[in-house]
Enzyme design. Structure first.
Site, PDB file in Angstrom:
ATOM      1  N   ARG A   1      58.713  68.088  41.858  1.00 18.72           N
ATOM      2  CA  ARG A   1      57.790  67.593  42.883  1.00 18.72           C
ATOM      3  C   ARG A   1      56.322  67.795  42.494  1.00 18.72           C
ATOM      4  O   ARG A   1      55.479  66.906  42.689  1.00 18.72           O
ATOM      5  CB  ARG A   1      58.086  68.306  44.211  1.00 18.72           C
ATOM      6  CG  ARG A   1      57.419  67.727  45.430  1.00 18.72           C
ATOM      7  CD  ARG A   1      57.974  66.393  45.890  1.00 18.72           C
ATOM      8  NE  ARG A   1      57.218  65.255  45.417  1.00 18.72           N
ATOM      9  CZ  ARG A   1      57.739  64.087  45.088  1.00 18.72           C
ATOM     10  NH1 ARG A   1      59.033  63.879  45.157  1.00 18.72           N
ATOM     11  NH2 ARG A   1      56.964  63.125  44.639  1.00 18.72           N
TER      12      ARG A   1
ATOM     13  N   LYS B   1      33.181  63.054  44.316  1.00 22.62           N
ATOM     14  CA  LYS B   1      34.096  62.794  45.441  1.00 22.62           C
ATOM     15  C   LYS B   1      35.552  62.907  44.981  1.00 22.62           C
ATOM     16  O   LYS B   1      36.346  61.974  45.136  1.00 22.62           O
ATOM     17  CB  LYS B   1      33.796  61.417  46.037  1.00 22.62           C
ATOM     18  CG  LYS B   1      32.396  61.357  46.649  1.00 22.62           C
ATOM     19  CD  LYS B   1      32.020  59.991  47.183  1.00 22.62           C
ATOM     20  CE  LYS B   1      30.580  60.041  47.738  1.00 22.62           C
ATOM     21  NZ  LYS B   1      30.100  58.717  48.160  1.00 22.62           N
TER      22      LYS B   1
ATOM     23  N   LYS C   1      17.814  64.130  45.461  1.00 24.66           N
ATOM     24  CA  LYS C   1      18.065  63.138  46.506  1.00 24.66           C
ATOM     25  C   LYS C   1      16.936  63.126  47.530  1.00 24.66           C
ATOM     26  O   LYS C   1      15.971  63.889  47.440  1.00 24.66           O
ATOM     27  CB  LYS C   1      19.395  63.455  47.197  1.00 24.66           C
ATOM     28  CG  LYS C   1      20.578  63.429  46.239  1.00 24.66           C
ATOM     29  CD  LYS C   1      21.879  63.419  47.025  1.00 24.66           C
ATOM     30  CE  LYS C   1      23.056  63.430  46.076  1.00 24.66           C
ATOM     31  NZ  LYS C   1      24.348  63.380  46.792  1.00 24.66           N
TER      32      LYS C   1
ATOM     33  N   GLU D   1      17.429  60.033  42.816  1.00 21.76           N
ATOM     34  CA  GLU D   1      17.994  58.965  43.634  1.00 21.76           C
ATOM     35  C   GLU D   1      16.852  58.141  44.223  1.00 21.76           C
ATOM     36  O   GLU D   1      15.923  58.689  44.820  1.00 21.76           O
ATOM     37  CB  GLU D   1      18.819  59.597  44.756  1.00 21.76           C
ATOM     38  CG  GLU D   1      19.710  58.637  45.497  1.00 21.76           C
ATOM     39  CD  GLU D   1      20.530  59.337  46.573  1.00 21.76           C
ATOM     40  OE1 GLU D   1      21.475  60.079  46.218  1.00 21.76           O
ATOM     41  OE2 GLU D   1      20.201  59.193  47.771  1.00 21.76           O
TER      42      GLU D   1
ATOM     43  N   ASP E   1      20.394  53.698  44.721  1.00 17.38           N
ATOM     44  CA  ASP E   1      21.383  53.886  45.781  1.00 17.38           C
ATOM     45  C   ASP E   1      21.441  52.711  46.734  1.00 17.38           C
ATOM     46  O   ASP E   1      20.447  52.407  47.425  1.00 17.38           O
ATOM     47  CB  ASP E   1      21.037  55.171  46.555  1.00 17.38           C
ATOM     48  CG  ASP E   1      22.174  55.551  47.481  1.00 17.38           C
ATOM     49  OD1 ASP E   1      23.350  55.323  47.126  1.00 17.38           O
ATOM     50  OD2 ASP E   1      21.876  56.074  48.575  1.00 17.38           O
TER      51      ASP E   1
END
Lengths: 277, 277, 277, 277, 277, 277
Positions: free
Chosen positions: E98, E133, E165, E195, E216
């Site tokens: 598994r 992410k 940022k 950014e 962005d």
């Protein structure tokens, strides 16, 4: 079988506890090359548990080169018998000795006591099971020793079994309410057991579709009543104050399971010692 | 005092063992806000150990908001007495219950047995000490319980004491040789103790400037001989087969220390239970 | 000998620190199959320490297939000599390089400085010992290097030696009181040492049956007074401000032990570099 | 700023190393209630580093109730000045003392040495940077101390910077080939630096679009040649054998960065001691 | 290549999560000696990732004796193809199944999705990169799968890349000010990326000597403007709302890099199953 | 409720993964004192999960002083709604941001998908359950999200449920034999479920006193046959290839439980972002 991956981490932590910053005495005297042989010898009658799966692993964690010959689990042996033979650097044999002995003395103690309980009821269709009253840190080992002794295991943790006790019932309002709340949350893979202290609670349980009832500290006559009412519909577990003197009597009431905290919290350690040869 | 930093890590691992993936039963029934109170009650006579330093810490690790009122260590109490009172979310009280009980039942057992040994010799200038025959993973707790019971501690690990045994002596060639090798390596902060099985070895020890002699499994008359020879020059420790029946007799030989493995490996757990109130 | 079980865990954490999420440079360029050979070469005169027990283990933890040929510990070598030869995947040799070098440069530095101190007093019956002023996380390694250099070890931690200092004495009320309190708690396996700053305290110590006295920052004449008073009765350790210039003078006062914090906190790292061949 | 979450785990492991199974001496003498105050006092001129971020955290990990007043980082102070004041249970102050001192003595040593290097070149547009030659286990602390001293950091691990060395170049076939292979794998967030030992390699680097060149062990005249060729196009880092005597001379060649392994591997520990008051 | 030392620790924790206190079903039925063979079979078209480096390691951690034959990474295969063959004790094959499947299904999913993005732009000089992410705990594995699929990696953590940022810019006052502050602290080995949400910010960046600009959520026309302005001077990364439908269009604006969070946070798991044979 | 003690350790390891050696960008720009506020905003319709129990805990682990206001679990919200508000040092808000988002985006995705399945069958007496096809390392979190979405949990690990599959049956010889072997070992607290692929196996199961049957990849007509035979006697679980299109149809066959691997292995992450305010 205990899972080796888990066992290895546990045993490593025990060795670190016992080694401190190292075995100064032996390191001062033995060179790493000096090989020897040692045996674990039983000093009394006992049921063996953990010689291969635990003691041998302690030695191998210290040094994978140590060769081990262990007696299988579940043997009844008598004083004087060899239960483990280890060959390798003496330095390493001595480093592993105490941890290995501390573990198997306890595990053999549990297997031996369990076997005595099992022996009392061996002709009856009943299971002797343990509890969560195990030594913190040793649960998978102690529950293994119970199985070796012929016993069975109750849940391993709070997450692999539902046990609804008096406080839960009081908070929920009734057994029915407590069972319903639990069914909304618990995985369907685990059973629901309810603790009953009185025969009326057994009756209530039967209306709630539970899987097992733990009959807590009931008299034999109350147990018999419960058996008459519920046997075959739910599992019946007797619990509380069970000892070698009363286990047979309780078993004869017809319950399915008897749980005994003493298997793990009060088994006397067996006497085993290591001899260099 | 046990070191809180060490204790915290140990207790955390015990809680994780018992929680599995979480206490499903209680989590299904109690909301985190539902507060309650519980007490630990002694079910038999015992010497208390670890109520504040261990049990209360188990509860606080589950939830630092739980308030605890604990009986001090070293009190002799009788059946029915409350030894700990805890107040907080019922959910959290139930999660901590089993680990806290498993620990203090064992610790009180050790303190109680130790106190019985100490009681036997209380008018003699002698120390009852433990051994390394402790439960793996619980050494600092069990050795603390011995101190609570009036006993003293032998070494905590292979690194904080020198103990030269028969195998070391055999490998080194003689006690003198073994002691010399150890002195070349061991920190001057730890003592050198040699295990002697025969009175001739005691004699040999006295010529080697050791700090203590462990008189292993000697008869009382041999012990007395050793005392005559060596008392005041080195510490004399009697060891092997000591029990409550023979400890007085052995103490009267005049040795300084009696070490008893049973203090930790065979103390029966005391009966304590938690009641919600 | 350091305990391999402990060492392995320590070295693993050091490698993880240095690897970050992996050695991108080398992984981009070398395939895992590309084998090579590298040598550690001394760039100055030094006493070797840890080539086999530490550096080789760093390489083997990265890849157990790496073959290592190491120079024994405690050799005095000169610039240009090879101290370790490693053969295996170049990728793995480069991953281990920095951690292995950082460790042995420090350990050889300590062994070398220790050997210089020992050399100054080599004809005298005295031990050069280290302190707890070691690099956090490296204690068992640095104390090993001290032994390699011919020095001896003071206690490894706060639990394997008793050292009663001025604050303890002040809090207890007197040396006698402090010693008594400690004797009630401390295992009999560890010695009791008391720090004395004045000759009167040495006198007081002698009435208390302590094992050793740490003579802190005393002048040579005060040390000689202490030796006259106490030599042979207790171990006498001189401490505080010891350097290569004054160690001989202090040793000649007749003390048994000289402890030198500089052995571990101020030993300059030795210059060793790795060359691919 | 060091990340507190990371620091806490590191410091905890250091305390466990130093505590062993507990501070027996202090635990025998002080009750947990006995409060006191202590100060860390500088015994020589130094640049402060880590009093608040490290030493105070050691005390707080032992006991969060300990109040700390620390001197800011980066102050130049002289012998006799107090750098930290701690108030709390004496027992806890003594348990934290050694680890806290061992750490800040080292960190102040690094900050002080770094400041001396920085001072030499303070009027030039140049950065003094450290290397990966840090003490294993202490990298984030030692690199912090470098920053406190006015220096800058080279990469923290093998994964947060590309450094192509001679072995990489040899294996890849050429600098160009090595750079291309790395560009295929490395995140665009990290720079590519190539080690050059000869001026021809600098030339080759300039054709490959690298970000920085590490000029390894070059003479001042070679460095000047490199500066003439490459300044403003790539970062130029001089490295190898830099000391306080030659750093100015090397800086005057016009390179952008000078990396100095000695900042971390050879900074002498500063002398700081704790006094109870 | 992922670093095996890191991978081993991660996989071990995953196995412990899935084993609980052990695989009761299989342990009840299979003896440790019963050997068998199993294959992982693809149930759909996919790009392979992690069969050797991850799945085979899961099996080997359970039992180093298990033999594994794995398909290389980066192969495009179709439904029905075998991707891994494992031979060993059935008990151990089932314990690893598994975890191994859960991992490679995810990794193949990421590699497959990445390959689809890469395919869209394969004739353009552009890199498809991932983001932070990723699934917590799986970063090094998921970023490896991105590379297998032909993508590249953005930074692995907050420490191996600078990304300034809007909040940073606001707090610093301006891009210039933010960049300056960062340059004072950041290692020269990592790049500085800023950014930008508007074309004016791109302009400002160009005056500040940054290495890369993250554009962005800009429209294609804005991206083209940025490319006209800055291409070749700094790396240009487009980010925000990229999908398989618009990636080509965005790539054609001429940016250097397109970062796609979906590669890791939204790749559907591939369907792979294990069959005993 | 997830157990906070377990959650804390898991989240800590995720933060360490993302922090690397620290957030250099933010640490360069913000002082630890600069406070701010941020909100998590939903960018699409979703069912909330983990805002308080997970995201808020991420922030609090970075800094216990951060104040959090979270939307309760199980709310259906739409794009633009605030789901979490956090107030504290900006530096700390930014350090926690990515880990918190990565977690709740996944958890909300699972809760949302689960709710869609549940919605399809909401008027039927049936449970939607998950599987062990969870992300390694995230099992307790993902199974919690399933519960939040209205689903139920299958077993958490190999030890808290018995699932006898084809390989077990083949090895044991028959379903009966396999069940008997398991009953000899398994705790009575967990249920026994057998996987059946054909209707004959359902029949065989009914003769063996099992608790549940997993009907694997059966057609609706076969499922109806199984329901006719076994409903009310054992739990019937349909499994294999379930999706939002066919779940209703399968539910209408009358099975008790439908298990859906996709709940955890294929739920698309929800779009949530953090905005400083």
């Amino acid at each position: 079988m205990m899972e080796p991956l888990l066992l290895r981490e546990i045993i490593k932590s025990f060795l670190i506890e016992d080694l401190g910053s190292g075995d100064i005495t032996s390191a001062s005297i033995f060179s790493p090359e000096q090989a020897g042989q040692a045996v674990f010898v039983a000093k009394e009658t006992m049921v063996t548990a953990g010689m291969e799966s635990v003691a041998a692993q302690v030695f191998k964690l210290i040094n994978p080169q140590i060769a081990c010959q262990a007696i299988p689990d579940g043997q009844t042996i008598t004083a004087g018998q060899t239960v483990l033979e280890v060959t390798g650097p003496i330095l390493d044999l001595l480093k592993a000795e105490r941890v290995a002995l501390n573990l198997v003395q306890r595990l053999c103690g549990i297997a031996t006591l369990t076997a005595e309980f099992v022996q009392q009821v061996k002709d009856l269709p009943i299971k002797i099971v343990d509890t969560r009253k195990t030594t913190p840190g040793l649960r998978i080992l102690e529950k293994y020793a119970v199985r070796v002794g012929g016993g069975h295991n109750h849940r391993f943790s709070l997450s692999d079994g539902i046990l609804i006790k008096d406080n839960h019932i009081a908070a929920a309002g009734s057994i029915k309410e407590a069972v319903n709340k639990v069914k909304n949350v618990a995985p369907h893979t685990i059973r629901i057991e309810v603790e009953a202290e009185k025969i009326e609670q057994v009756e209530e349980c039967l209306t709630c579709n539970v899987d097992a009832i733990l009959l807590d500290n009931m008299s034999c006559s109350a147990l018999r009543q419960a058996v008459n009412m519920a046997k075959g519909k739910v599992l019946l577990e007797a619990s509380g104050g069970i000892n070698l003197d009363n286990v047979r009597m309780i078993a004869e009431t017809g319950v399915d399971i008897i749980s005994v905290g003493a298997l793990t919290h009060s088994a006397p350690a067996c006497d085993i010692s290591m001899r260099m040869s």
